[in-house]
Design a protein around this motif. Sequence first.
Motif, PDB file in Angstrom:
ATOM      1  N   LEU D 127       0.840  -1.204   0.000  1.00  8.65           N
ATOM      2  CA  LEU D 127       0.000   0.000   0.000  1.00  8.65           C
ATOM      3  C   LEU D 127       0.872   1.250   0.000  1.00  8.65           C
ATOM      4  CD1 LEU D 127      -2.887  -0.710   2.554  1.00  8.65           C
ATOM      5  CD2 LEU D 127      -2.913  -0.951   0.072  1.00  8.65           C
ATOM      6  N   ARG D 128       1.865   1.251   0.895  1.00  9.92           N
ATOM      7  CA  ARG D 128       2.741   2.423   1.001  1.00  9.92           C
ATOM      8  C   ARG D 128       3.453   2.689  -0.322  1.00  9.92           C
ATOM      9  NH1 ARG D 128       3.577   5.407   5.065  1.00  9.92           N
ATOM     10  NH2 ARG D 128       2.713   3.871   6.485  1.00  9.92           N
ATOM     11  N   GLU D 129       3.888   1.610  -0.929  1.00  9.20           N
ATOM     12  CA  GLU D 129       4.533   1.757  -2.228  1.00  9.20           C
ATOM     13  C   GLU D 129       3.599   2.340  -3.286  1.00  9.20           C
ATOM     14  OE1 GLU D 129       6.215  -1.844  -3.650  1.00  9.20           O
ATOM     15  OE2 GLU D 129       7.991  -1.678  -2.370  1.00  9.20           O
ATOM     16  N   GLY D 130       2.325   2.054  -3.106  1.00 11.16           N
ATOM     17  CA  GLY D 130       1.329   2.583  -4.046  1.00 11.16           C
ATOM     18  C   GLY D 130       1.167   4.089  -3.935  1.00 11.16           C
ATOM     19  N   ALA D 135      -4.120   2.475   5.175  1.00 13.99           N
ATOM     20  CA  ALA D 135      -5.109   2.175   6.213  1.00 13.99           C
ATOM     21  C   ALA D 135      -5.460   0.703   6.164  1.00 13.99           C
ATOM     22  CB  ALA D 135      -6.359   3.028   6.002  1.00 13.99           C
ATOM     23  N   GLY D 136      -5.427   0.060   7.324  1.00 13.14           N
ATOM     24  CA  GLY D 136      -5.778  -1.360   7.402  1.00 13.14           C
ATOM     25  C   GLY D 136      -6.763  -1.587   8.520  1.00 13.14           C
ATOM     26  N   ALA D 137      -7.551  -2.636   8.358  1.00 10.78           N
ATOM     27  CA  ALA D 137      -8.583  -2.893   9.362  1.00 10.78           C
ATOM     28  C   ALA D 137      -8.441  -4.261  10.001  1.00 10.78           C
ATOM     29  CB  ALA D 137      -9.967  -2.779   8.724  1.00 10.78           C
ATOM     30  N   LEU D 138      -8.695  -4.303  11.303  1.00  6.58           N
ATOM     31  CA  LEU D 138      -8.798  -5.561  12.042  1.00  6.58           C
ATOM     32  C   LEU D 138     -10.156  -5.579  12.739  1.00  6.58           C
ATOM     33  CD1 LEU D 138      -5.265  -5.815  13.744  1.00  6.58           C
ATOM     34  CD2 LEU D 138      -6.124  -7.251  11.863  1.00  6.58           C
ATOM     35  N   SER D 139     -10.615  -6.778  13.052  1.00  7.82           N
ATOM     36  CA  SER D 139     -11.819  -6.887  13.873  1.00  7.82           C
ATOM     37  C   SER D 139     -11.414  -6.701  15.326  1.00  7.82           C
ATOM     38  CB  SER D 139     -12.449  -8.265  13.673  1.00  7.82           C
ATOM     39  OG  SER D 139     -11.575  -9.256  14.178  1.00  7.82           O
ATOM     40  N   PRO D 140     -12.336  -6.321  16.193  1.00  6.98           N
ATOM     41  CA  PRO D 140     -11.985  -6.155  17.605  1.00  6.98           C
ATOM     42  C   PRO D 140     -11.401  -7.448  18.174  1.00  6.98           C
ATOM     43  CG  PRO D 140     -14.299  -5.566  17.200  1.00  6.98           C
ATOM     44  CD  PRO D 140     -13.732  -6.011  15.912  1.00  6.98           C
ATOM     45  N   GLN D 141     -11.914  -8.596  17.715  1.00  9.71           N
ATOM     46  CA  GLN D 141     -11.456  -9.891  18.234  1.00  9.71           C
ATOM     47  C   GLN D 141      -9.973 -10.129  17.949  1.00  9.71           C
ATOM     48  OE1 GLN D 141     -14.181  -9.530  16.300  1.00  9.71           O
ATOM     49  NE2 GLN D 141     -15.780  -9.795  17.841  1.00  9.71           N
ATOM     50  N   ARG D 142      -9.472  -9.652  16.831  1.00 10.51           N
ATOM     51  CA  ARG D 142      -8.096  -9.956  16.438  1.00 10.51           C
ATOM     52  C   ARG D 142      -7.145  -8.789  16.677  1.00 10.51           C
ATOM     53  NH1 ARG D 142      -8.335 -15.192  13.219  1.00 10.51           N
ATOM     54  NH2 ARG D 142     -10.336 -15.057  12.165  1.00 10.51           N
ATOM     55  N   THR D 143      -7.657  -7.693  17.137  1.00 10.81           N
ATOM     56  CA  THR D 143      -6.787  -6.523  17.286  1.00 10.81           C
ATOM     57  C   THR D 143      -5.626  -6.796  18.244  1.00 10.81           C
ATOM     58  OG1 THR D 143      -8.561  -5.015  16.709  1.00 10.81           O
ATOM     59  CG2 THR D 143      -6.749  -4.098  17.978  1.00 10.81           C
ATOM     60  N   GLN D 144      -5.925  -7.448  19.363  1.00 12.86           N
ATOM     61  CA  GLN D 144      -4.874  -7.733  20.345  1.00 12.86           C
ATOM     62  C   GLN D 144      -3.745  -8.555  19.736  1.00 12.86           C
ATOM     63  OE1 GLN D 144      -5.282  -6.977  23.976  1.00 12.86           O
ATOM     64  NE2 GLN D 144      -7.221  -7.973  24.530  1.00 12.86           N
ATOM     65  N   GLN D 145      -4.175  -9.525  18.922  1.00  7.11           N
ATOM     66  CA  GLN D 145      -3.227 -10.469  18.358  1.00  7.11           C
ATOM     67  C   GLN D 145      -2.312  -9.835  17.301  1.00  7.11           C
ATOM     68  OE1 GLN D 145      -5.447 -13.788  16.818  1.00  7.11           O
ATOM     69  NE2 GLN D 145      -3.609 -14.841  16.029  1.00  7.11           N
ATOM     70  N   VAL D 150       0.879  -4.772  12.762  1.00  8.82           N
ATOM     71  CA  VAL D 150       0.381  -3.679  11.928  1.00  8.82           C
ATOM     72  C   VAL D 150       1.160  -2.395  12.175  1.00  8.82           C
ATOM     73  CG1 VAL D 150      -1.630  -2.236  11.408  1.00  8.82           C
ATOM     74  CG2 VAL D 150      -1.938  -4.696  11.855  1.00  8.82           C
ATOM     75  N   VAL D 151       1.306  -2.062  13.446  1.00  3.28           N
ATOM     76  CA  VAL D 151       1.975  -0.806  13.782  1.00  3.28           C
ATOM     77  C   VAL D 151       3.448  -0.855  13.378  1.00  3.28           C
ATOM     78  CG1 VAL D 151       2.670   0.707  15.686  1.00  3.28           C
ATOM     79  CG2 VAL D 151       0.329  -0.204  15.577  1.00  3.28           C
ATOM     80  N   ASP D 152       4.067  -1.992  13.596  1.00  2.00           N
ATOM     81  CA  ASP D 152       5.478  -2.121  13.209  1.00  2.00           C
ATOM     82  C   ASP D 152       5.646  -1.979  11.698  1.00  2.00           C
ATOM     83  OD1 ASP D 152       6.080  -2.411  15.820  1.00  2.00           O
ATOM     84  OD2 ASP D 152       6.466  -4.583  15.750  1.00  2.00           O
ATOM     85  N   ALA D 153       4.669  -2.530  10.972  1.00  2.00           N
ATOM     86  CA  ALA D 153       4.747  -2.432   9.507  1.00  2.00           C
ATOM     87  C   ALA D 153       4.505  -0.996   9.057  1.00  2.00           C
ATOM     88  CB  ALA D 153       3.744  -3.366   8.852  1.00  2.00           C
ATOM     89  N   GLY D 154       3.780  -0.271   9.908  1.00  2.00           N
ATOM     90  CA  GLY D 154       3.522   1.137   9.576  1.00  2.00           C
ATOM     91  C   GLY D 154       2.188   1.349   8.889  1.00  2.00           C
ATOM     92  N   VAL D 155       1.284   2.044   9.590  1.00  2.00           N
ATOM     93  CA  VAL D 155       0.022   2.456   8.970  1.00  2.00           C
ATOM     94  C   VAL D 155      -0.201   3.915   9.275  1.00  2.00           C
ATOM     95  CG1 VAL D 155      -1.392   0.354   8.869  1.00  2.00           C
ATOM     96  CG2 VAL D 155      -1.188   1.615  11.037  1.00  2.00           C
ATOM     97  N   ASP D 156      -0.965   4.579   8.414  1.00  2.00           N
ATOM     98  CA  ASP D 156      -1.313   5.973   8.682  1.00  2.00           C
ATOM     99  C   ASP D 156      -2.590   6.039   9.515  1.00  2.00           C
ATOM    100  OD1 ASP D 156       0.851   6.818   7.132  1.00  2.00           O
ATOM    101  OD2 ASP D 156      -0.331   6.612   5.294  1.00  2.00           O
ATOM    102  N   LEU D 157      -3.535   5.152   9.173  1.00  2.00           N
ATOM    103  CA  LEU D 157      -4.797   5.117   9.917  1.00  2.00           C
ATOM    104  C   LEU D 157      -5.115   3.668  10.248  1.00  2.00           C
ATOM    105  CD1 LEU D 157      -6.760   7.612   7.642  1.00  2.00           C
ATOM    106  CD2 LEU D 157      -6.398   7.954  10.102  1.00  2.00           C
TER     107      LEU D 157
END
Lengths: 373, 373, 373, 373
Positions: D127-130, D135-145, D150-157
């Motif tokens: 995405l960043r290369e694009g 922006a990426g989405a997780l469900s509440p159930q998987r956010t902890q996991q 995600v954050v290490d990979a880098g997201v803006d939103l």
Amino acid sequence: MTEIEIGRGKRGRRAYSFDDIAVVPSRRTRDPEEVSVSWQIDAYHFDIPVMAAPMDSVVSPETATALGKLGALPVLDLEGLWTRYEDPTALLAEIAGLDPVLATPRMQEIYAEPIKPELITERLRQLREGGVTVAGALSPQRTQQHWKTVVDAGVDLFVIRGTTVSAEHVSGRAEPLNLKRFIYELDVPVIVGGAASYTAALHLMRTGAAGVLVGFGGGAAHTTRKALGIHAPMASAVADVAAARRDYLDESGGRYVHVIADGGVGTSGDIVKAVACGADAVMLGAALARATDAPGRGYHWGPEAHHSELPRGLRIELGTQASLEEILFGPGRQADGTTNLVGALRRAMATTGYSDVKEFQRVEVVVSPYLGQ
Amino acid sequence: MTEIEIGRGKRGRRAYSFDDIAVVPSRRTRDPEEVSVSWQIDAYHFDIPVMAAPMDSVVSPETATALGKLGALPVLDLEGLWTRYEDPTALLAEIAGLDPVLATPRMQEIYAEPIKPELITERLRQLREGGVTVAGALSPQRTQQHWKTVVDAGVDLFVIRGTTVSAEHVSGRAEPLNLKRFIYELDVPVIVGGAASYTAALHLMRTGAAGVLVGFGGGAAHTTRKALGIHAPMASAVADVAAARRDYLDESGGRYVHVIADGGVGTSGDIVKAVACGADAVMLGAALARATDAPGRGYHWGPEAHHSELPRGLRIELGTQASLEEILFGPGRQADGTTNLVGALRRAMATTGYSDVKEFQRVEVVVSPYLGQ
Amino acid sequence: MTEIEIGRGKRGRRAYSFDDIAVVPSRRTRDPEEVSVSWQIDAYHFDIPVMAAPMDSVVSPETATALGKLGALPVLDLEGLWTRYEDPTALLAEIAGLDPVLATPRMQEIYAEPIKPELITERLRQLREGGVTVAGALSPQRTQQHWKTVVDAGVDLFVIRGTTVSAEHVSGRAEPLNLKRFIYELDVPVIVGGAASYTAALHLMRTGAAGVLVGFGGGAAHTTRKALGIHAPMASAVADVAAARRDYLDESGGRYVHVIADGGVGTSGDIVKAVACGADAVMLGAALARATDAPGRGYHWGPEAHHSELPRGLRIELGTQASLEEILFGPGRQADGTTNLVGALRRAMATTGYSDVKEFQRVEVVVSPYLGQ
Amino acid sequence: MTEIEIGRGKRGRRAYSFDDIAVVPSRRTRDPEEVSVSWQIDAYHFDIPVMAAPMDSVVSPETATALGKLGALPVLDLEGLWTRYEDPTALLAEIAGLDPVLATPRMQEIYAEPIKPELITERLRQLREGGVTVAGALSPQRTQQHWKTVVDAGVDLFVIRGTTVSAEHVSGRAEPLNLKRFIYELDVPVIVGGAASYTAALHLMRTGAAGVLVGFGGGAAHTTRKALGIHAPMASAVADVAAARRDYLDESGGRYVHVIADGGVGTSGDIVKAVACGADAVMLGAALARATDAPGRGYHWGPEAHHSELPRGLRIELGTQASLEEILFGPGRQADGTTNLVGALRRAMATTGYSDVKEFQRVEVVVSPYLGQ
């Protein structure tokens, strides 16, 4: 009365059709056998609160006799085929066989034949010979012309029925019918309508009418609404006219004018709701035209169908379903409210604990629009 | 209560069906696994708040055992085929194979066979042997005649179910059932209904009933409305009866009468809404008749379908969809609310943050009529 | 005005379409022959309160003459085919024959041809020669460019018609049309619209307009709602603008601005309701495009159909039904409100006892949503 | 807030869907070219107020780039095919070709493949290369996991999206996600939802979210209502959450939380209404899945479609219609609100005289249920 603002310049009441309401059971129950559905208007007693509409597809001299024996009050249309033709049997068969595209023009042609006073006399005689209460109907437009013939021939009940009838008709062309003087001078009780509002009905009651037909345009409500923009949702109309009956009862010091729902009464459920809204009886058209022994042979039409300039109703194909007797008293063969009409009324009254029609006018109803199947 | 003026002479409440309302999530969420959907009435505990309707297409001795093991409360119709015939298996197959046109008369014939007391005894014995809570249903009309047989054979819960049941039935023909004395003298808890209003339900509660079935005419609501003009929109009916439960709880100094929605509960969404309106449990008919292992073989009918004079329901073809177990507990195969009913209830409760059925009766709902697809 | 809370952050009025309302008879009746449906705007008198919409499928120089002779006020679209092509007859035939899939792009192509001032002059001359009141329409966007040509050629009534027209248009690109100054300087009466609210209409009245068209997007209401989310339910819009007329009458010390319902007027019933809500006249599009002698040959389209970027209307196939004369004056051949429009209006007025259009604006209406057939 | 009595024991608000309302023009008009539809959330600016829903049928790394370049904010589903498979292209093609009967089980199978953290990293890099906002989405159930990946990979939103998300989730099984602490500790702005009520949204705003998604169950509203009895009519939900935004703005001393309508936004008309009710932007699913270049190849499905136990949505066949660019910016080819979404919004704003999205939230709306076609 709750008025709704349609826009800044116009307000209107919310009005309800039978489909918008339903009866709810809320107290005791009762055996259906112990319910009385009889009705009395003037000196005439009927086992069931049902009038048969003055339409050629419903009432002929023959079905009048049958309906009378079943306890109903049949009304013969004195401006229909039976007073235009010596023997309209072949024409009735022809109408039932007409191609839909050609039905309207051909019916206009058939009904162009003039009404013959001697046939009015003859038909009323036939009804009397049939041993039933003799009732005939004229439109307000023709009442002046033919009433004398009718009265001389002898009727028990005189019906004046138009799409809408008012106590005061304004016309520059002809002396309009002065309903009040007419009814006063007449020796027979008069049932008059349609009226669709409290005021219109109250004025009709003041003319001395024995009964008021509530409705506008009978079964052709759908097309009337499309063509004329006029619609009188029946639950509201009946409840309004019932209030006029109550107020007139007080005003007149005790004259009880009967309220007859005439229009929108297609199923046994509608009969139940009409009474629940305050009707003393109902006028049935299509519901009886579905009979195998109805003169319409599965077709149904009113005077609107052959109006020369502005046809608003259609010749409707209803098909045939059961005999007049089965339609009124069952056994029910369909579960759709088209057979055993009286049994259904009886059961609805029993289920809600009421023992006669007058009392059942007080049953609890809910507003709950019926949105299709 | 807001009353609407239908016309000058009649007022009525606005009433709502399950389709008119919906639950909205508005606070915390919860894990579906931590939600309890269990139900207890009198001494009897059930894993799920589901009664199976006493209809031949739903409950046979065999499915009663299966349903009981799944945590539901099955009720056997003690006036159905199983108490009229030694072995009705062939007849059930025949009914499923009937041509639609001939279904009603043939079913009237089949159900004309008299009820045999010894078969009542035998069926209840079978239920008890199945190891489940034993519940059988009679109509109010036959309760006097057969209750002793039922009680002698032994039941855990006695169900009196009619289209509408009132605490006071008026009849000149026979001594009507005095519900209050009957329940008082009986040794088993009684569930009685249908009742569709606050007053009717309150009177039933005062007879000593352990539970009240809310509804009128079960799944045949559409035809009942057409034929009888009677309709009890279920969301309003359940909410009304729940208010009667609360008021009776106070009046009786603590007797909690269970409110069971019986009618209009066709999908898992309807179960959710029934509880949201105040139901403690639901009675399921068509929803279970769709099971591959239901006795109706994809068809469904109630006592109305073979009423001898006024058939109001029809033998409906539902088709078969999944096993009883899948219908109740999934896995869901359709996304239309017809499978995994209990899983859906659990999820709706979790999503809105409630942990048991009683608490979920307080969930927030909105009025938002559902207009077709 | 009753405002509804849509959610905590938003309120809105309940608005009504013509289908939501109906006229009810409530007092005297009258002979249809004694009803006047004539209309006068500025110095121009018309036998019937009908304008023909400036659309190529409705008004050509030829039908303008015919419609004028029938008593209506036809308006020629001065941005349509007749001012783009010397002889668009072949193109009209081509449009009627287009494959539905290809209709939009081909129509965009056809309408890409520039408007020719000399053809404006020529067409208005043709109208005048036809012996009828000369009325031509421009969109607000093109009024600045072409008005001088129009006025020099001579018109009796000038119509500025867009999907929505406001007294104040904000534009940074070009000097927007200053309606007030424009109308003040112009020598001919101006009819302008659409406006769909009290405020918008009042502002238009203050510009000096002789008439205001009420509506938004004409017959394309369905697609406008889907595409733009904009909808102006006509019963409410007309009633609102009628209130603006009344208030402006007072504010201006007696200037009566005509209110013309333009949109949603598809049947004779709609004409009745438009007047009942306060309209002085109606603008008809599809209702006239159904004529066998309409230029659209059974098809109907508005300027939206060939908008280059955001087509919101479609070329609709209406079929042909009867001549313009029959559509307006009968005899009625269908009972669906599409023929004998004027006869129906006359009858509705007579049935409710009103003698002219202005008086009929006071007729009683009810709110009773029309749910399908 | 007006509460309706459903029955004596239950009250509920009347709630409105987008179909129940419409925008009305009531003041000045404006040139569409002078309208701004841009949107800014946190540091990120977008030309159009459109998010693309994190669903495999809508957003792939490839369409994310395209959508970003068109001015929208695409969100990649980090629990979809792209993080389960190295190259899901063949699977996307397979899903589009599945027989309807077999679609659900096969999709359950395909989605059973575990999510691979390294693919999350890889996709975000793509995405960043694009060159677009990542922006990426997780469900509440998987956010902890997965959040750390995600954050290490880098997201803006960072988007947390479930059918319903609450600030407080109760679970005995696992430590539930403490949204407030999570958002506080996270370095990137978080958009979270769905929330469908004032209270739920206000609580989410208090967790520090930059934006709240309004809705429940996205496009699967119909089946959610049937299966779960839950329904959040969107006009009311958006207006409620907009009020929470206003109140939270005051409470927080100036923090503006963005309100994004997520569900029920199927046409350009719905976008207009969402903003009119108070939305700052909309999340589009089906509307974009109809693109010829969407990954779903004319099919559309959400996470509900392959829920292992309670499938509530279906793989819907939408067909393909136009390119993503045409869907967003036209030229419009259909008049049904499915192409030129942004042009329609622009025109609706111009027609009602508003110049930016924030201002347009104040536009006048009417309640006028849309019955039919």
